[in-house]
Design an enzyme around this catalytic site. Sequence first.
Site, short mmCIF file in Angstrom:
data_model
loop_
_atom_site.label_atom_id
_atom_site.label_comp_id
_atom_site.label_asym_id
_atom_site.label_seq_id
_atom_site.Cartn_x
_atom_site.Cartn_y
_atom_site.Cartn_z
N HIS A 100 0.83 -1.20 0.00
CA HIS A 100 0.00 0.00 0.00
C HIS A 100 0.86 1.25 0.00
CE1 HIS A 100 0.08 0.91 4.50
NE2 HIS A 100 0.34 -0.37 4.56
N ASP A 153 5.87 1.79 7.78
CA ASP A 153 4.55 1.29 7.36
C ASP A 153 3.83 2.36 6.54
OD1 ASP A 153 2.06 0.16 7.08
OD2 ASP A 153 1.56 0.20 9.21
N GLU A 195 -5.28 1.02 2.44
CA GLU A 195 -5.03 -0.22 3.21
C GLU A 195 -5.32 0.02 4.67
OE1 GLU A 195 -2.68 -3.16 5.60
OE2 GLU A 195 -2.63 -0.99 5.64
N ASP A 235 4.58 -5.08 3.14
CA ASP A 235 3.87 -3.93 3.71
C ASP A 235 4.90 -3.18 4.53
OD1 ASP A 235 2.36 -2.24 5.32
OD2 ASP A 235 0.65 -3.60 5.43
ZN ZN Z 1 0.89 -1.15 6.39
#
Ligand code: ZN
Length: 661
Positions: free
Chosen positions: A282, A292, A329, A358
């Site tokens: 994402h 992240d 996401e 991810d």
């Molecule tokens: Zn993530």
Amino acid sequence: MAGTEASRRLAEWLRDQYRSDGFDAEIVSYSAWMPQPREVKLELTKPENKPLATPEQAVSGDKDTSDKRIVPAFNSYSPSADVTAPVVYVNYGLEADYQQLEAMGVSVEGKIVLARYGQGYRGIKVKVAEQHKAAAVILYSDPQDDGAVAGQTFPNGPWRPISGIQRGSIIYTQIYPGDPLTPDIGSTPGGTHFAPADAPNLPRIPAMPINAQDAAVILGALTGPRAPSGWQGGLPFTYHVGPGDAEVQMTLSMDYKERPLYDVIAKLRGTDDGEWVILGNHHDAWVYGAADPGSGTASMLEAARALGTLAKSGWKPQRTIVMCEWDGEEEGLLGSTAWVQANLAELQQKAVAYINTDVGVTGPNFTASATPSLKDFVRDVTRDITDPKSSRSVYDAWRAYSAQQQETHSGTARQAPPQDASGKVPIAGMGSGSDFSAFLDHAGIPCIDMGFTGPYGVYHSAYDDFYWMKHFGDPSFSYHAAMAQILATVALRLDEADILPFDYPAYALEIEHAATNAFTKTTNQTDEDALAATLDAAAHLSASAHNASEALRRISNAPLDPQRADEMNHALASVEQAFLAPEGLIGRPWFRHTIFAPGSYDGYAVSMIPGENDALQRNDSATLRREAASLSAALMRASARLEEITRMAREAAQPQVPAGH
Ligand SMILES: [Zn+2]
């Protein structure tokens, strides 16, 4: 953040990066019902007045932490609310915790529950609180779980400081991920359209996240019974469960509307466009998202640059390589789910596998989950990549770390998957929590999820930024480079394999173990008979898988007719789809995979043969028998496909009969 103008600009930038690497890249837009926070307020109203919901403190030396555009901490998909009520501390807020409270005579009905993060998906905590008639949920990060008790806190270390807050969605992805109002749009003719008040995956009670310093104020004001053993966290006083005199007021104003999503789909076309190797991550983040998802995105882009450079030098992929950058996401796997549903038939026809990354890098420890058919393939790839720190292979470093973890945690509740009898490094099954969910659970496409992990206490906070990565996560960025090598190698090997490297005997063995395990939990004869049938079907699958594997081994070095190879590869990739039950799991039909689903009660954790196991957990014999029949049928469908592969492989091994005879 998804649904914003910045998300569109980032998608355009990503599209242009892929284009400059020679990919055919487009933005594919969808829309979804999404909130953004207008006001997020929390106040202690008794025994004294004190404003809470304090924001994350700016850190000197890291200018990004003082940016005014940092979104206030909120739980996405909470309803708006104005609730004033006494507070009860519920530990991690899982079902077992409520049972313990009940035994102590403490009711949460009409109360605001205070739960710490950890041990499960936050959306499960809210769902369980809703089932116990709580009025609202406050989620906080206890220093014991990812803060000062774990180690040095940011900016002196990688762990969560006392003012750090974990944002995050509470949508019930365990019921279905994706746009809450259109759960099956694209994949079902017509499709369902819910009004927001009817959407089954939207929480009905409000929730918000706070930091440990605010939690200390509330917890410090709680009286009532002492918290049971195991409930005490890392704050420096004795925890009580309440309710007592402490009361808080939660005021939330959420701005809900249809908001746009911008997926980026980039293709490097192969000689055979009928088979796709798909990679994805994402691009939306709660704040900066250096780890992240930025670490995964950086590695994906580097892998794309490498593949693009090869293509510019004259190499052409055999299969088409598709690289995807998903939006939404964090809100609830919105962008990936929309794309899978919109392209379901084509994906089921063409997709060979979906490789997800991810959080690509938060430290030096490699970790992966995969469908059982691809576990050995992942191990093989990591044997050929060098671990930057030790100069051993990533595989050897991974195996050593995994064995050490096993030792540390043996005898505790936190058990790693058991060491394989063969001494191979264990690889977990696929749970949920990232964009592979629609590919595996809804479309039946084999999946891998990978990354390097380490001490990471800044998850979903404003501190997950470049400064954190540069000082703690991966100061030399060498693990980003290793991750890019792994992604590109996985893509290349799947792309160029004459016969796809799926291992079905290993898959069948895992199913046999899970079916046996479920069988031992039955408590009456009828249930036992139902599950005995799935045990037989699993044994049949094992036999078929071994036959197919043997037949394929015999032709592994022979020159193959391309059309026969093509047919066999399609059949091999589609065995996973045979595990889908068309009617889905009972109670959550979006989840169609009979072997894997995220746990209904455990959140991110994987539940194997979820239909049987959920029914056993609820003691629901009627559902158990239906799920057992559905699972047996799926296993028999998979066996039939493997027998077909055996036949094809045996024919391919025969000398060709000239045409016309
Ligand atoms: Zn993530």
